[in-house]
Design an enzyme around this catalytic site. Structure first.
Site, mmCIF file in Angstrom:
data_model
loop_
_atom_site.group_PDB
_atom_site.id
_atom_site.type_symbol
_atom_site.label_atom_id
_atom_site.label_comp_id
_atom_site.label_asym_id
_atom_site.label_seq_id
_atom_site.Cartn_x
_atom_site.Cartn_y
_atom_site.Cartn_z
ATOM 1 N N ARG A 211 55.834 44.523 37.951
ATOM 2 C CA ARG A 211 54.388 44.760 38.032
ATOM 3 C C ARG A 211 54.056 45.320 39.411
ATOM 4 N NH1 ARG A 211 51.822 41.063 33.802
ATOM 5 N NH2 ARG A 211 53.501 41.235 32.266
ATOM 6 N N GLU A 213 51.395 45.365 40.888
ATOM 7 C CA GLU A 213 50.080 44.900 41.319
ATOM 8 C C GLU A 213 50.094 44.577 42.811
ATOM 9 O OE1 GLU A 213 49.276 42.062 38.292
ATOM 10 O OE2 GLU A 213 51.203 41.073 38.524
ATOM 11 N N ARG A 219 51.054 33.290 43.867
ATOM 12 C CA ARG A 219 51.349 33.199 42.433
ATOM 13 C C ARG A 219 51.895 34.495 41.850
ATOM 14 N NH1 ARG A 219 46.661 33.350 40.168
ATOM 15 N NH2 ARG A 219 45.604 33.535 42.160
ATOM 16 N N HIS A 220 51.913 35.562 42.640
ATOM 17 C CA HIS A 220 52.328 36.865 42.102
ATOM 18 C C HIS A 220 53.589 37.405 42.752
ATOM 19 C CE1 HIS A 220 48.083 36.832 40.819
ATOM 20 N NE2 HIS A 220 48.558 37.511 39.792
ATOM 21 N N GLU A 349 47.960 29.845 35.313
ATOM 22 C CA GLU A 349 48.395 30.361 34.014
ATOM 23 C C GLU A 349 49.917 30.444 34.006
ATOM 24 O OE1 GLU A 349 47.075 34.426 33.020
ATOM 25 O OE2 GLU A 349 49.112 34.610 32.216
ATOM 26 N N SER A 352 51.051 33.581 28.499
ATOM 27 C CA SER A 352 50.013 34.248 27.696
ATOM 28 C C SER A 352 50.629 34.614 26.374
ATOM 29 C CB SER A 352 49.625 35.597 28.268
ATOM 30 O OG SER A 352 48.831 35.550 29.304
ATOM 31 N N ARG A 400 56.685 30.878 37.338
ATOM 32 C CA ARG A 400 55.457 30.060 37.276
ATOM 33 C C ARG A 400 55.784 28.667 36.741
ATOM 34 N NH1 ARG A 400 50.496 33.352 36.444
ATOM 35 N NH2 ARG A 400 50.724 34.941 38.058
HETATM 36 P P1 AMO Z 1 51.034 38.435 30.936
HETATM 37 O O1 AMO Z 1 50.779 39.725 31.626
HETATM 38 O O2 AMO Z 1 49.944 37.415 30.994
HETATM 39 O O3 AMO Z 1 51.331 38.683 29.407
HETATM 40 O O4 AMO Z 1 52.371 37.797 31.499
HETATM 41 C C1 AMO Z 1 52.965 36.667 30.876
HETATM 42 C C2 AMO Z 1 53.338 35.618 31.889
HETATM 43 O O5 AMO Z 1 54.193 36.171 32.881
HETATM 44 C C3 AMO Z 1 53.921 35.604 34.142
HETATM 45 N N1 AMO Z 1 53.494 36.647 35.088
HETATM 46 C C4 AMO Z 1 53.833 36.711 36.387
HETATM 47 N N2 AMO Z 1 54.613 35.911 37.140
HETATM 48 C C5 AMO Z 1 54.783 36.242 38.429
HETATM 49 N N3 AMO Z 1 54.235 37.320 39.023
HETATM 50 C C6 AMO Z 1 53.450 38.169 38.308
HETATM 51 N N4 AMO Z 1 52.939 39.246 38.888
HETATM 52 C C7 AMO Z 1 53.225 37.867 36.932
HETATM 53 N N5 AMO Z 1 52.529 38.461 35.937
HETATM 54 C C8 AMO Z 1 52.703 37.711 34.838
HETATM 55 C C9 AMO Z 1 52.846 34.566 33.937
HETATM 56 C C10 AMO Z 1 52.168 35.054 32.685
HETATM 57 O O6 AMO Z 1 51.539 34.004 31.990
HETATM 58 N N6 AMO Z 1 52.971 40.794 26.947
HETATM 59 C C11 AMO Z 1 52.240 39.614 27.380
HETATM 60 C C12 AMO Z 1 52.864 38.358 26.813
HETATM 61 C C13 AMO Z 1 52.699 38.214 25.317
HETATM 62 O O7 AMO Z 1 51.542 38.296 24.837
HETATM 63 O O8 AMO Z 1 53.697 38.024 24.623
HETATM 64 C C14 AMO Z 1 52.248 39.569 28.888
HETATM 65 O O9 AMO Z 1 53.040 40.179 29.548
HETATM 66 O O10 AMO Z 1 53.473 33.322 33.732
#
Ligand code: AMO
Length: 426
Positions: A211, A213, A219-220, A349, A352, A400
């Site tokens: 990602r 981002e 948390r990221h 979170e 998801s 997480r």
């Molecule tokens: P989402 O984008 O919410 O959903 O990501 C799912 C889970 O991945 C983890 N996560 C992260 N952990 C660390 N750093 C990050 N930048 C980060 N982004 C996400 C979180 C989050 O809950 N395709 C959907 C999933 C689905 O619907 O099957 C998805 O990617 O724990």
């Protein structure tokens, strides 16, 4: 002679043993010296007397901390040492001499800054409490695999080099792929859904997700490990049930298979199901506590803290406003929610998921409505044209989850070599 682990010396009585590892500490009292030898199982005391073997005494006591040795000697019971046993070395081989000074202390109790620790991760990981996090991580993943395999899921591997975005299009890392532009995949989402049309009706994948981002938070990460599942002929509640089993089994596995890891961990007892509250109910909690927030807004950290204050540690928030969830989520019975859910640990979170749209026309419309280019999704949409069963799934962030179980303040501690906005090495 077979090399033994420090812990084995403690557990079984042998007269002679060979051990190998790192020199944790040396205490030289002149006529006698104590060397603490460390391996993956713990620390063992080597007791050296100068008298019988002056050469060996000098050789070992002048070594630097963290040097690597292999030694053979007599095993002796001792009340004074932690393990109850020590070794009196008769011969030793120095395998590697550590340079001085160490950029990061291993034996010292002083706390170092996280950045210093991560810069010198190879030394940081020699510390017992740091290694514990990765034993936990490994065990939780083993448990996830076991639970899913027992439920007839198959492990899959989908591409990480892709041509289209999954989660909206903004957070991609682009790179040159021969003459074209390609991206690092954000999620196996599109591919795990395509697999639902093939008849592999239960798949999982544990792999990296990228990602781009620009969130500089605790948390990221920009690269994390996603535990993904997709299940055909099922809805969002079915996959929430499965997620409960996966998480609860994870806790049980640690409890049963690694009680030594339990200390200091947040492992709730006797949980079977996590409450499911709707987004609307969650919003009402935050509102009642005085927060000004409108239906349809994403839940801010502030809102989530208020909601967490009224909930057990683990709970689901379901039926989110459709507009703030991805195009692939199945709309609800009304015209404003969708069958999306998040699993929360307090205000964080962790997962998801959703029941997905499996109707070709509806999916096409939703992609277009979000301003995305249908052309980019041709390879995905095709799989919906020729027989696609209803399906649902989720993505659980490994870091997480580890973070919540180990009570870590910073997600970087749950990754061996974290990637964030500022860190690309080591
Ligand atoms: P989402 O984008 O919410 O959903 O990501 C799912 C889970 O991945 C983890 N996560 C992260 N952990 C660390 N750093 C990050 N930048 C980060 N982004 C996400 C979180 C989050 O809950 N395709 C959907 C999933 C689905 O619907 O099957 C998805 O990617 O724990």
């Amino acid at each position: 002679m077979k090399r033994m682990y420090c812990r084995e010396i403690r557990e079984s009585y042998v007269q002679e043993a060979e051990v190998a590892g790192w020199i944790h500490d040396i205490r030289n009292l002149g006529g006698i010296a104590f060397i603490l030898l460390r391996d993956r199982t713990g620390i063992l005391q080597l007791t050296l007397l100068k008298k019988p073997n002056k050469e060996l005494f000098k050789h070992l006591t002048t070594l630097t901390r963290e040097s690597v040795i292999r030694t053979k000697g007599k095993v002796q019971r001792s009340e004074k040492v932690m393990n109850g046993f020590e070794i009196l070395p008769e011969s030793a081989e120095v395998l590697s001499v550590a340079a001085v000074p160490l950029p990061l202390g291993v034996a010292d109790k002083v706390e170092s800054e996280l950045d210093t620790r991560l810069d010198n991760r190879f030394l940081d990981l020699r510390k017992k409490e740091v290694r514990k996090i990765f034993y936990l991580r490994s065990l939780l993943l083993k448990s996830v695999r076991r639970t899913l395999e027992n439920e007839e899921f198959i492990e899959t591997h989908t591409p990480k080099i892709v041509a289209a975005a999954t989660e909206g299009g903004t957070e991609l890392f682009p790179f040159r792929y021969f003459e074209r532009e390609a991206y690092l995949n954000q999620s196996p989402q599109l591919y795990k859904q395509i697999l639902m049309s093939t008849g592999f009706d239960r798949v999982y994948e544990i792999g990296p997700a990228f990602r781009a981002e620009g969130h500089d938070t605790v948390r990221h990460l920009n690269e994390f490990t996603s535990i993904d599942i997709e299940m055909a002929f099922s809805n969002h509640h079915d996959v929430m049930d499965l997620l409960e089993r996966v998480i609860v089994e994870g806790y049980e596995t640690v409890r049963k298979e690694a009680p030594e890891l339990m200390e200091g961990m947040n492992i709730p007892e006797n949980v079977e199901a996590f409450p499911r509250i709707t987004y609307t109910e969650a919003l009402d909690i935050a509102k009642k506590k005085g927060l000004r927030i409108e239906w349809g807004e994403d839940l801010s950290m502030e809102a989530l803290r208020l909601i967490a204050g009224e909930s057990p540690d683990l709970y689901f928030i379901t039926d989110w406003p459709d507009a703030i969830k991805p195009f692939y989520a199945m709309p609800g019975e009304d015209d404003r929610t969708c069958r999306s859910f998040d699993l929360m640990y307090r205000e964080k979170e962790v997962t998801s998921g959703a029941q997905r749209v499996h109707d070709y026309e509806l999916l096409k419309k939703r992609i277009a409505d979000r301003g995305l280019d249908i052309e980019d999704f041709g390879f995905y949409l095709n799989a919906f044209k020729y027989g696609m069963p209803p399906h649902a799934g989720w993505g659980l962030g490994a870091e997480r989850w580890v973070m919540t179980v180990a009570g870590l303040e910073n997600i970087r501690e749950a990754v061996l070599f974290p990637r964030d906005m500022h860190r690309l090495v080591p």
